[in-house]
Design an enzyme around this catalytic site. Structure first.
Site, PDB file in Angstrom:
ATOM      1  CB  SER A  68      71.983  81.085  77.203  1.00 14.54           C
ATOM      2  OG  SER A  68      71.059  80.592  78.282  1.00 14.54           O
ATOM      3  CD  GLU A  99      72.381  90.318  80.999  1.00 17.14           C
ATOM      4  OE1 GLU A  99      72.713  91.079  80.399  1.00 17.14           O
ATOM      5  OE2 GLU A  99      72.125  89.028  80.591  1.00 17.14           O
ATOM      6  CD  GLU A 109      77.817  85.168  81.760  1.00 15.98           C
ATOM      7  OE1 GLU A 109      76.461  85.585  82.282  1.00 15.98           O
ATOM      8  OE2 GLU A 109      77.929  84.721  80.974  1.00 15.98           O
TER       9      GLU A 109
HETATM   10  O1  KIV Z   1      70.823  83.132  79.939  1.00 19.42           O
HETATM   11  C1  KIV Z   1      71.514  82.399  80.663  1.00 19.42           C
HETATM   12  O2  KIV Z   1      71.943  81.395  80.538  1.00 19.42           O
HETATM   13  C2  KIV Z   1      72.467  83.026  82.031  1.00 19.42           C
HETATM   14  C3  KIV Z   1      73.196  82.267  82.778  1.00 19.42           C
HETATM   15  C4  KIV Z   1      74.364  82.033  81.871  1.00 19.42           C
HETATM   16  C5  KIV Z   1      73.325  82.857  84.110  1.00 19.42           C
HETATM   17  O3  KIV Z   1      72.045  84.233  82.197  1.00 19.42           O
END
Ligand code: KIV
Length: 279
Positions: free
Chosen positions: A45, A114, A181
């Site tokens: 993220s 993932e 998620e």
């Molecule tokens: O990249 C991220 O922040 C995540 C979380 C939302 C679990 O994978």
């Protein structure tokens, strides 16, 4: 000594809830660590909240290693988990192992990737060489987003069954924990009760073994997307903008810097200087 993977696994056995927060830079990660957060997640993220991309797809290994290094210099207490970015592990098990190793060398204690059942073999291979893995199922921003957009997962019996199966296969493959998620809270509870490893929810209800939030969402610093599940504990962006406006006004009115912010010459030296330059 910082928390270990085993400490996090034990928290589920001891029925202690696990707090996870994303971290990407030294300053904020130091504060998260100081607050006693159990796990710092260098999430991909970062691509959105730190680099301004629309989604996580463009994030590279180089960027993830840089963020991981910064966070590793900040943490003293938390476990440090780092995300493998899109296409750093999907093409081959060799890629997955090499890139997991790069994140570990950058300072991570464990990696996250993932995918459900389809990733079980890859996860086993990474775990077999001694690198702990956190799984990530439910909404998977690297791929689900391409086909479905932000959509709650596990609302029908069949999709719930698939999620439960995914969780079981990840557990068998050797993950120490699973991020879940945007899954309906009923299914999240069933999964948390079904597998022995901690389930870390984001938008998946209160019955998970722990929770994760993006730190910018929690602090109210990122306005582009405001997910329903992200609780804002403050509105930092407003305070930051107000402070910056005050700074601009102070500069324009010569109120900043003030005497306490500058440095002076020795008066005798100044006198000699003035004499020499004739002013
Ligand atoms: O990249 C991220 O922040 C995540 C979380 C939302 C679990 O994978």
């Amino acid at each position: 000594m910082h928390k270990s993977v085993q400490d996090i696994v034990n928290m589920k056995k001891e029925k202690k809830k696990i707090s996870v927060i994303t971290g990407y830079d030294y300053t904020l990660a130091s504060l998260c660590d100081k607050a006693g957060i159990d796990v710092l997640l260098v999430g991909d993220s970062a691509g959105m909240v730190m680099l301004g991309y629309e989604n996580t797809i463009p994030v590279t290994m180089e960027q993830m290693c840089m963020f991981t290094e910064a966070v590793s210099r900040a943490r003293n207490n938390a476990l440090l988990v780092a995300d493998l970015p899109f296409m750093s592990y999907q093409a081959s098990i060799e890629d997955a192992i090499n890139n997991s190793g790069r994140l570990i060398k950058a300072g991570a204690d464990a990696i996250k990737l993932e995918g459900g059942s389809i990733m079980a073999e890859t996860i086993s291979a990474i775990v077999d060489i001694g690198i702990p893995v956190m799984g990530h199922i439910g909404l998977q921003p690297q791929t689900t987003m391409l086909s479905q957009g932000y959509k709650v997962q596990g609302r029908t019996k069949d999709s719930a069954m698939q999620l439960i199966q995914d969780a079981k296969e990840l557990e068998e493959a050797g993950v120490f924990s699973i991020a879940l998620e945007m899954v309906s809270h009923e299914v999240a509870q069933i999964i948390s009760e079904t597998v022995s490893v901690p389930i870390i929810g984001i938008g998946s209800g209160v019955n998970c073994d722990g929770q994760v939030l993006v730190v910018q969402d929690l602090l109210g610093m990122y306005d582009k997307i405001k997910p329903k599940f992200a609780k804002r504990y403050m509105n930092l962006s407003e305070d930051i903008v107000k402070s910056l406006e005050n700074y601009k006004n102070d500069v324009e009115s010569s109120t900043f810097p003030a005497e306490e912010n500058w440095f002076s010459m020795d008066p005798e030296e100044l006198k000699k200087l003035r004499e020499q330059i004739g002013s």
